[in-house]
Enzyme design. Structure first.
Site, PDB file in Angstrom:
ATOM      1  N   GLY A  11       0.821  -1.216   0.000  1.00 56.73           N
ATOM      2  CA  GLY A  11       0.000   0.000   0.000  1.00 56.73           C
ATOM      3  C   GLY A  11       0.852   1.262   0.000  1.00 56.73           C
ATOM      4  N   GLY A  14      -0.574   4.756  -1.105  1.00 56.80           N
ATOM      5  CA  GLY A  14      -1.576   5.450  -0.295  1.00 56.80           C
ATOM      6  C   GLY A  14      -0.947   6.526   0.581  1.00 56.80           C
ATOM      7  N   GLN A  15      -1.799   7.172   1.395  1.00 56.45           N
ATOM      8  CA  GLN A  15      -1.315   8.253   2.275  1.00 56.45           C
ATOM      9  C   GLN A  15      -0.205   7.765   3.212  1.00 56.45           C
ATOM     10  N   ASP A  16      -0.499   6.735   4.009  1.00 63.68           N
ATOM     11  CA  ASP A  16       0.468   6.300   5.028  1.00 63.68           C
ATOM     12  C   ASP A  16       1.697   5.670   4.395  1.00 63.68           C
ATOM     13  N   LEU A  62      -2.993  -8.289  -2.620  1.00 60.23           N
ATOM     14  CA  LEU A  62      -3.306  -9.100  -1.431  1.00 60.23           C
ATOM     15  C   LEU A  62      -4.305 -10.215  -1.731  1.00 60.23           C
ATOM     16  N   ALA A  84      -1.730  -2.012   2.993  1.00 61.76           N
ATOM     17  CA  ALA A  84      -2.676  -2.180   1.890  1.00 61.76           C
ATOM     18  C   ALA A  84      -4.049  -2.555   2.436  1.00 61.76           C
ATOM     19  N   THR A 128      -7.313  -0.550  13.253  1.00 64.41           N
ATOM     20  CA  THR A 128      -8.008   0.742  13.184  1.00 64.41           C
ATOM     21  C   THR A 128      -8.984   0.972  14.341  1.00 64.41           C
ATOM     22  N   GLU A 130     -11.807   2.037  13.910  1.00 67.84           N
ATOM     23  CA  GLU A 130     -13.136   1.610  13.430  1.00 67.84           C
ATOM     24  C   GLU A 130     -13.577   0.314  14.117  1.00 67.84           C
ATOM     25  N   TYR A 152     -16.018  -2.900   6.811  1.00 69.01           N
ATOM     26  CA  TYR A 152     -14.596  -2.528   6.946  1.00 69.01           C
ATOM     27  C   TYR A 152     -14.114  -2.831   8.375  1.00 69.01           C
ATOM     28  N   LYS A 156     -11.319  -5.680   9.502  1.00 68.39           N
ATOM     29  CA  LYS A 156     -10.083  -5.294  10.195  1.00 68.39           C
ATOM     30  C   LYS A 156      -9.976  -5.978  11.567  1.00 68.39           C
ATOM     31  N   HIS A 182      -6.099   9.522  10.961  1.00 68.49           N
ATOM     32  CA  HIS A 182      -4.978  10.443  10.756  1.00 68.49           C
ATOM     33  C   HIS A 182      -5.020  10.943   9.320  1.00 68.49           C
ATOM     34  N   ARG A 187      -4.022  12.933   2.026  1.00 65.98           N
ATOM     35  CA  ARG A 187      -5.230  12.131   2.241  1.00 65.98           C
ATOM     36  C   ARG A 187      -6.039  12.050   0.939  1.00 65.98           C
TER      37      ARG A 187
HETATM   38  P1  NAP Z   1      -5.147   4.501   1.509  1.00 63.84           P
HETATM   39  O1  NAP Z   1      -4.603   5.854   1.215  1.00 63.84           O
HETATM   40  O2  NAP Z   1      -6.528   4.159   1.078  1.00 63.84           O
HETATM   41  O3  NAP Z   1      -4.136   3.436   0.840  1.00 63.84           O
HETATM   42  C1  NAP Z   1      -4.474   2.090   0.715  1.00 63.84           C
HETATM   43  C2  NAP Z   1      -3.412   1.377  -0.103  1.00 63.84           C
HETATM   44  O4  NAP Z   1      -3.782  -0.019  -0.227  1.00 63.84           O
HETATM   45  C3  NAP Z   1      -3.230   1.902  -1.538  1.00 63.84           C
HETATM   46  O5  NAP Z   1      -1.862   1.919  -1.838  1.00 63.84           O
HETATM   47  C4  NAP Z   1      -3.936   0.841  -2.382  1.00 63.84           C
HETATM   48  O6  NAP Z   1      -3.402   0.713  -3.682  1.00 63.84           O
HETATM   49  C5  NAP Z   1      -3.598  -0.420  -1.578  1.00 63.84           C
HETATM   50  N1  NAP Z   1      -4.472  -1.560  -1.888  1.00 63.84           N
HETATM   51  C6  NAP Z   1      -5.814  -1.582  -1.920  1.00 63.84           C
HETATM   52  N2  NAP Z   1      -6.251  -2.822  -2.251  1.00 63.84           N
HETATM   53  C7  NAP Z   1      -5.153  -3.599  -2.428  1.00 63.84           C
HETATM   54  C8  NAP Z   1      -4.948  -4.958  -2.793  1.00 63.84           C
HETATM   55  N3  NAP Z   1      -5.950  -5.782  -3.061  1.00 63.84           N
HETATM   56  N4  NAP Z   1      -3.678  -5.414  -2.868  1.00 63.84           N
HETATM   57  C9  NAP Z   1      -2.639  -4.595  -2.643  1.00 63.84           C
HETATM   58  N5  NAP Z   1      -2.762  -3.284  -2.320  1.00 63.84           N
HETATM   59  C10 NAP Z   1      -4.024  -2.797  -2.208  1.00 63.84           C
HETATM   60  O7  NAP Z   1      -5.057   4.190   3.057  1.00 63.84           O
HETATM   61  P2  NAP Z   1      -4.248   4.958   4.224  1.00 63.84           P
HETATM   62  O8  NAP Z   1      -5.094   6.043   4.756  1.00 63.84           O
HETATM   63  O9  NAP Z   1      -2.881   5.223   3.756  1.00 63.84           O
HETATM   64  O10 NAP Z   1      -4.240   3.812   5.349  1.00 63.84           O
HETATM   65  C11 NAP Z   1      -3.236   2.818   5.382  1.00 63.84           C
HETATM   66  C12 NAP Z   1      -3.744   1.632   6.169  1.00 63.84           C
HETATM   67  O11 NAP Z   1      -4.069   2.024   7.495  1.00 63.84           O
HETATM   68  C13 NAP Z   1      -4.997   0.974   5.613  1.00 63.84           C
HETATM   69  O12 NAP Z   1      -4.904  -0.413   5.861  1.00 63.84           O
HETATM   70  C14 NAP Z   1      -6.116   1.577   6.451  1.00 63.84           C
HETATM   71  O13 NAP Z   1      -7.213   0.695   6.492  1.00 63.84           O
HETATM   72  C15 NAP Z   1      -5.430   1.709   7.784  1.00 63.84           C
HETATM   73  N6  NAP Z   1      -5.886   2.779   8.667  1.00 63.84           N
HETATM   74  C16 NAP Z   1      -5.948   4.058   8.217  1.00 63.84           C
HETATM   75  C17 NAP Z   1      -6.321   5.074   9.082  1.00 63.84           C
HETATM   76  C18 NAP Z   1      -6.378   6.519   8.653  1.00 63.84           C
HETATM   77  O14 NAP Z   1      -6.977   7.316   9.347  1.00 63.84           O
HETATM   78  N7  NAP Z   1      -5.748   6.872   7.537  1.00 63.84           N
HETATM   79  C19 NAP Z   1      -6.622   4.771  10.425  1.00 63.84           C
HETATM   80  C20 NAP Z   1      -6.519   3.457  10.844  1.00 63.84           C
HETATM   81  C21 NAP Z   1      -6.141   2.466   9.966  1.00 63.84           C
HETATM   82  P3  NAP Z   1      -4.007   1.477  -4.959  1.00 63.84           P
HETATM   83  O15 NAP Z   1      -3.181   2.733  -5.087  1.00 63.84           O
HETATM   84  O16 NAP Z   1      -3.781   0.508  -6.054  1.00 63.84           O
HETATM   85  O17 NAP Z   1      -5.462   1.727  -4.695  1.00 63.84           O
HETATM   86  O1  G4F Z   2     -13.242  10.640   6.791  1.00 67.21           O
HETATM   87  P1  G4F Z   2     -14.119   9.455   6.943  1.00 67.21           P
HETATM   88  O2  G4F Z   2     -14.610   8.811   5.695  1.00 67.21           O
HETATM   89  O3  G4F Z   2     -13.333   8.462   7.905  1.00 67.21           O
HETATM   90  P2  G4F Z   2     -13.789   7.174   8.751  1.00 67.21           P
HETATM   91  O4  G4F Z   2     -15.041   6.597   8.249  1.00 67.21           O
HETATM   92  O5  G4F Z   2     -13.728   7.560  10.180  1.00 67.21           O
HETATM   93  O6  G4F Z   2     -12.627   6.131   8.399  1.00 67.21           O
HETATM   94  C1  G4F Z   2     -11.260   6.538   8.360  1.00 67.21           C
HETATM   95  O7  G4F Z   2     -10.694   6.379   9.633  1.00 67.21           O
HETATM   96  C2  G4F Z   2     -10.634   5.025  10.115  1.00 67.21           C
HETATM   97  C3  G4F Z   2     -10.028   5.088  11.515  1.00 67.21           C
HETATM   98  O8  G4F Z   2     -11.044   5.269  12.463  1.00 67.21           O
HETATM   99  C4  G4F Z   2      -9.799   4.217   9.151  1.00 67.21           C
HETATM  100  F1  G4F Z   2      -9.645   2.948   9.612  1.00 67.21           F
HETATM  101  C5  G4F Z   2     -10.459   4.222   7.780  1.00 67.21           C
HETATM  102  O9  G4F Z   2      -9.637   3.491   6.859  1.00 67.21           O
HETATM  103  C6  G4F Z   2     -10.557   5.663   7.304  1.00 67.21           C
HETATM  104  O10 G4F Z   2      -9.250   6.154   7.095  1.00 67.21           O
HETATM  105  O11 G4F Z   2     -15.414   9.858   7.795  1.00 67.21           O
HETATM  106  C7  G4F Z   2     -15.328  10.465   9.065  1.00 67.21           C
HETATM  107  C8  G4F Z   2     -16.717  10.873   9.541  1.00 67.21           C
HETATM  108  C9  G4F Z   2     -17.764   9.761   9.447  1.00 67.21           C
HETATM  109  O12 G4F Z   2     -18.506   9.742  10.636  1.00 67.21           O
HETATM  110  C10 G4F Z   2     -18.655  10.162   8.294  1.00 67.21           C
HETATM  111  O13 G4F Z   2     -20.017   9.744   8.406  1.00 67.21           O
HETATM  112  O14 G4F Z   2     -17.184  11.917   8.698  1.00 67.21           O
HETATM  113  C11 G4F Z   2     -18.551  11.683   8.400  1.00 67.21           C
HETATM  114  N1  G4F Z   2     -18.886  12.363   7.144  1.00 67.21           N
HETATM  115  C12 G4F Z   2     -19.805  13.349   7.018  1.00 67.21           C
HETATM  116  N2  G4F Z   2     -19.897  13.741   5.732  1.00 67.21           N
HETATM  117  C13 G4F Z   2     -18.361  12.122   5.936  1.00 67.21           C
HETATM  118  C14 G4F Z   2     -18.995  12.989   5.041  1.00 67.21           C
HETATM  119  N3  G4F Z   2     -17.407  11.240   5.533  1.00 67.21           N
HETATM  120  C15 G4F Z   2     -17.055  11.249   4.209  1.00 67.21           C
HETATM  121  N4  G4F Z   2     -16.092  10.416   3.811  1.00 67.21           N
HETATM  122  N5  G4F Z   2     -17.676  12.075   3.308  1.00 67.21           N
HETATM  123  C16 G4F Z   2     -18.660  12.952   3.661  1.00 67.21           C
HETATM  124  O15 G4F Z   2     -19.206  13.705   2.837  1.00 67.21           O
END
Ligand code: NAP
Ligand code: G4F
Length: 343
Positions: A11, A14-16, A62, A84, A128, A130, A152, A156, A182, A187
């Site tokens: 992954g 992606g952002q992280d 994956l 990922a 996460t 979540e 989701y 997880k 984060h 993002r």
């Molecule tokens: P992201 O920006 O959505 O990046 C996800 C990455 O996974 C992308 O590089 C995507 O590749 C890759 N991917 C998706 N499906 C795949 C597959 N089948 N095989 C291989 N690679 C695949 O997510 P992120 O925000 O950086 O988060 C990184 C991880 O932390 C994720 O697992 C997310 O669930 C978890 N997480 C995120 C947060 C948060 O707030 N950001 C919080 C808690 C946990 P493509 O470029 O090809 O789509």
């Molecule tokens: O930014 P969100 O889509 O993030 P969410 O659902 O909290 O998930 C993110 O954080 C998780 C960690 O807790 C990660 F595991 C996950 O991969 C992802 O990175 O939504 C945040 C909140 C939600 O409550 C949603 O209902 O914002 C609310 N919201 C309101 N309007 C919206 C919108 N969310 C999105 N995406 N788009 C809207 O227009």
């Protein structure tokens, strides 16, 4: 002395993944990153960080066991960071089976490969907040009971427990980071913080008319992705493999996030109406610039998240540099000055 460690980041596009790659390259790691084949370019984040040429890329999915086995065998890294995932919660409601295959079974494919290829590889799993879903305790820590509210979150939770199971059964150095939301300039646009900052900046510049949002009363514990990738590295470089909550310890509603962004962009504004009829007016332009769209509500919502990250602060000396205000400033600054980059 030169660091001779090798890391494999799934992954990385992606952002992280992008921030982690930069962090590890700065520590002189050799960094391999996995890429899924697709019809369009995915390297804009790595290009923005100026590291695309420093990463070694491998084709990877994956969903494909033999591909995972070949990649891990060929690289035989010291550390694997499994970032990922199908990470967008609303998509998990429309694609629950695909989400589970990637986020849940994908992790078993990876863990089992490590077990068979080289048990010394250290493994990080991106768990996460979540998983806490309908929260059973406030604030949430490593011992809080889970209650996921989306496919989701459920997927997880499966991989979270699989990681613990492989650690306990086979003595793998496998850790789960339970990371709260984060964000950053990198993002994806579908997530709420990026959507808000990007749209309000465009509205301010006269390039967009109105922002449509779902449930703006939801509360999240938001930190900066740059701080959170350091926490991942600390976990894999600790003496023992353990799971850690990573969070800011503060909670803020989406509505308050909007207001902070409006202040940062120097809007004069006023809310009118209630619930679904809530709208926001730009007072200087006398125009409605935010409306609620019911279609953006989720079948089940996570209303409140707030984490307690005392464990990682005390044991691994994790110390974040950003707070919510500096996170928003960073995101706003990016939208104003870097419009040629698209994530
Ligand atoms: P992201 O920006 O959505 O990046 C996800 C990455 O996974 C992308 O590089 C995507 O590749 C890759 N991917 C998706 N499906 C795949 C597959 N089948 N095989 C291989 N690679 C695949 O997510 P992120 O925000 O950086 O988060 C990184 C991880 O932390 C994720 O697992 C997310 O669930 C978890 N997480 C995120 C947060 C948060 O707030 N950001 C919080 C808690 C946990 P493509 O470029 O090809 O789509
Ligand atoms: O930014 P969100 O889509 O993030 P969410 O659902 O909290 O998930 C993110 O954080 C998780 C960690 O807790 C990660 F595991 C996950 O991969 C992802 O990175 O939504 C945040 C909140 C939600 O409550 C949603 O209902 O914002 C609310 N919201 C309101 N309007 C919206 C919108 N969310 C999105 N995406 N788009 C809207 O227009």
């Amino acid at each position: 002395m030169k660091n001779t460690k090798t890391a494999l980041i799934t992954g990385i596009t992606g952002q992280d993944g992008s921030y982690l790659a930069k962090f590890l390259l700065d520590k002189n790691y050799t960094v391999y990153g996995t890429v899924r084949r697709g019809a369009s370019e995915k390297f804009s984040r790595l290009e923005f960080l100026g590291i695309k040429d420093k990463v070694k890329f491998v084709d990877f999915d994956l969903l494909e066991l033999s591909n995972i086995q070949q990649v891990v065998k060929d690289i035989n890294p010291n550390e694997i960071y499994n970032l990922a995932a199908q990470s967008f919660v609303p998509t998990s409601f429309s694609l629950p089976i695909l989400t589970s295959d990637i986020n849940a079974l994908g992790v078993v494919r990876l863990l089992d490969t490590i077990l068979n290829v080289n048990k010394d590889i250290r493994f990080y799993q991106a768990s996460t907040s979540e998983m806490f879903g309908k929260v059973q305790e406030v604030p949430q820590n490593e011992l809080t009971r889970f209650y996921p509210r989306s496919p989701y979150g459920v997927s997880k939770l499966f991989s979270h427990y699989m990681t613990i199971n492989y650690r306990e059964s086979y003595d793998l150095f496998a850790c789960s980071g339970i990371l709260f939301n984060h964000e950053s300039p990198l993002r994806g646009y579908e997530f709420v913080t990026k959507k808000i900052v990007s749209s309000l900046a465009k509205i301010k510049q006269g390039k967009e008319e109105c922002l449509y949002l779902g449930n703006i009363e939801a509360q999240r514990d938001w930190g900066h992705a740059k701080d959170y990738v350091e926490a991942m590295w600390l976990m894999l470089n600790a003496d023992t493999p353990e799971d850690y909550v990573v969070s800011s310890g503060k909670t803020t509603s989406v509505r308050e996030f909007i207001e902070k962004t409006l202040d940062c962009l120097d809007f004069e504004y006023e809310w009118t109406g209630e619930g679904i009829n809530n709208t926001l007016i730009d007072k200087r332009e006398n125009k409605v610039i935010i409306k609620i769209d019911k279609k953006l509500y989720r079948p089940a919502e996570v209303d409140l998240l707030i984490g307690d990250s005392s464990k990682i602060i005390d044991r691994l000396k994790w110390s974040p540099n950003y707070n919510l205000n500096t996170l928003i400033e960073d995101m706003v600054d990016f939208e104003i000055n870097n419009s040629k980059f698209n994530f």
